[in-house]
Design an enzyme around this catalytic site. Structure first.
Site, PDB file in Angstrom:
ATOM      1  N   THR A 195       0.808  -1.227   0.000  1.00 13.81           N
ATOM      2  CA  THR A 195       0.000   0.000   0.000  1.00 13.81           C
ATOM      3  C   THR A 195       0.840   1.277   0.000  1.00 13.81           C
ATOM      4  O   THR A 195       0.287   2.370  -0.025  1.00 13.81           O
ATOM      5  CB  THR A 195      -0.908   0.044   1.243  1.00 13.81           C
ATOM      6  OG1 THR A 195      -0.056  -0.016   2.398  1.00 13.81           O
ATOM      7  CG2 THR A 195      -1.888  -1.105   1.270  1.00 13.81           C
ATOM      8  N   LYS A 196       2.163   1.157   0.063  1.00 13.12           N
ATOM      9  CA  LYS A 196       2.996   2.362   0.223  1.00 13.12           C
ATOM     10  C   LYS A 196       3.185   3.107  -1.106  1.00 13.12           C
ATOM     11  O   LYS A 196       2.724   2.650  -2.147  1.00 13.12           O
ATOM     12  CB  LYS A 196       4.337   1.963   0.849  1.00 13.12           C
ATOM     13  CG  LYS A 196       4.188   1.311   2.234  1.00 13.12           C
ATOM     14  CD  LYS A 196       3.738   2.286   3.313  1.00 13.12           C
ATOM     15  CE  LYS A 196       3.047   1.627   4.481  1.00 13.12           C
ATOM     16  NZ  LYS A 196       3.872   0.880   5.394  1.00 13.12           N
TER      17      LYS A 196
END
Ligand SMILES: *Cc1c(COP(=O)(O)O)cnc(C)c1O
Length: 399
Positions: A195-196
């Protein structure tokens, strides 16, 4: 006329569910992974080294070392910096649990300092009152991508002879004033989790300007072996290794680096897309019952990892959890970053913490909500998020 939320029996804004925090992957990554598999060197090898070097150059640090996660990077940084059982490490409670867990795994005690309500970062004016003879390090988190006040943190660290290890899991693109995050503290840890801002599926990196610290990290990350172990079987001929530490298994692989090489190439382009979406959200939500945060680029450049809204509960008929549920029913994925660590049973019991000890973190904990944000969003997705947020917050607006 206010339209009826799906949670009250109305029609949802979207027909299909918009997942929160998706990666933005193209055929470039896919082809690179296939190339790596075909090369038969799928573990730690040339691509990991290439990615490590390109990331180092991007950050502008003297040294970098790739790991299999940011959690591993934090753990190794603490150990390399000499943090030992009995030591105390100052950090923020408004973070992902990995930050504090790494301190625990190094044998030390996390000492939480309350946050500033408008930046959501550690309140640098409250750090000194928590320093004791046992304090050895400060571990600031650049929350959501906003750089911490590093001038003040470095000043305190110097005064009390503390190590500074930065959690930059959210802050790959960030600058503090004119300095790139990753070049300031003793060590800085980045995350390439799914998700980064960029992803290697799982992965992390440590950067720093101290060769000795990074060398320690390199050795500790692969069993404590003294040689560049991936070269053991290269065409340079077999090389013996000696074990000089009881190290860990925290190395990155060339499959992960295959993602990283291309994700890094697109980092600026994706950041520009997020900046645009950020501005559209800001403008679309300006009149809603939300508590304003400090301007993103007040003290440098915000990496814009999470778009966070702080609900003004005094002007709403329902609580945060109800709003989460209502947006989910509109088919919009949501997140909470975070329930402050002092509220989680493990830390609460271990350190005997109370909500009153962290009034600002407690306040934000009850009001924060994250909406889908990232370069993966289409124009239509952004429009749907805006319509859903406006629909829900307008419907439950008091008065
Ligand atoms: C994601 C995250 C981590 C952990 O990163 P991993 O690469 O998943 O280990 C640490 N700190 C913060 C603030 C994070 O958001």
């Amino acid at each position: 006329m206010k339209s009826k939320p799906a949670i009250e029996g109305g029609k949802p804004v979207r027909d299909s569910f918009l997942v929160f925090g998706q990666p933005d992957i193209s055929d470039d990554e896919l082809n690179e992974v296939i190339d790596t598999i075909r090369s038969k060197w799928i573990g730690t090898g040339p691509k990991t080294h290439k990615f490590q070097e390109e990331f180092r150059k991007y950050i502008g640090a003297k040294y970098a070392h790739a790991t299999n996660s940011c959690t591993a990077a934090l753990h190794l940084s603490l150990i390399a910096a000499g943090i030992k059982p009995g030591d105390e490490v100052i950090t923020t409670p408004m973070t992902f649990c990995a930050t504090a867990n790494a301190i625990i795994h190094a044998g030390a005690t996390p000492i939480f300092v309350d946050i500033d309500k408008t930046t959501l970062n550690i309140d640098v004016n409250k750090i000194e009152e928590k320093i004791t003879k046992k304090t050895k390090a400060i571990l600031p988190v650049h929350f959501a991508g906003r750089p911490c006040n590093m001038d003040k943190i470095q000043e305190i660290a110097k005064k009390y002879n503390l190590v500074v290890i930065e959690d930059a899991a959210h802050a790959i693109e960030a600058y503090y004033k004119n300095k790139k995050i990753g070049t300031i503290g003793d060590l800085t840890c980045f995350s390439f989790y799914v998700t980064k801002n960029m992803t290697t599926v799982e992965g992390g990196m440590v950067t720093g300007n101290n060769e000795e610290l990074i060398n320690k990290i390199r050795i500790l990350s692969l069993h404590g072996m003294d040689k560049d172990a991936w070269k053991r079987y290269s065409d340079e001929g077999y090389k013996h290794y000696m074990v000089v530490e009881a190290g860990f298994k925290y190395n990155m692989t060339d499959i992960q680096a295959s993602f990283g090489l291309h994700q890094l190439k697109k980092i600026n382009e994706n950041f520009e897309k997020r900046k645009k979406i950020w501005k559209m959200y800001d403008e679309a939500f300006a009149d809603l019952p939300l508590i304003k945060l400090a301007n993103p680029d007040d003290s440098g450049l915000h990496a814009r990892h999470l778009y966070i809204m702080i609900l003004d509960l005094g002007r709403l008929k329902v609580n945060r959890d109800y709003i989460l549920e209502a947006l989910t029913k509109e088919n919009i994925g949501v997140g909470v970053h975070y329930i402050s660590l002092h509220k989680h049973p493990y830390y609460k019991n271990l350190l005997n913490l109370k909500d009153d000890d962290f009034p600002n973190s407690s306040f934000i904990s009850d009001r924060t909500i994250s909406i889908p944000f990232g370069s993966y969003l289409s124009d239509r997705d952004v429009e749907d998020v805006i319509n859903a947020v406006r629909k829900i917050l307008t419907f439950y607006w008091e008065g």
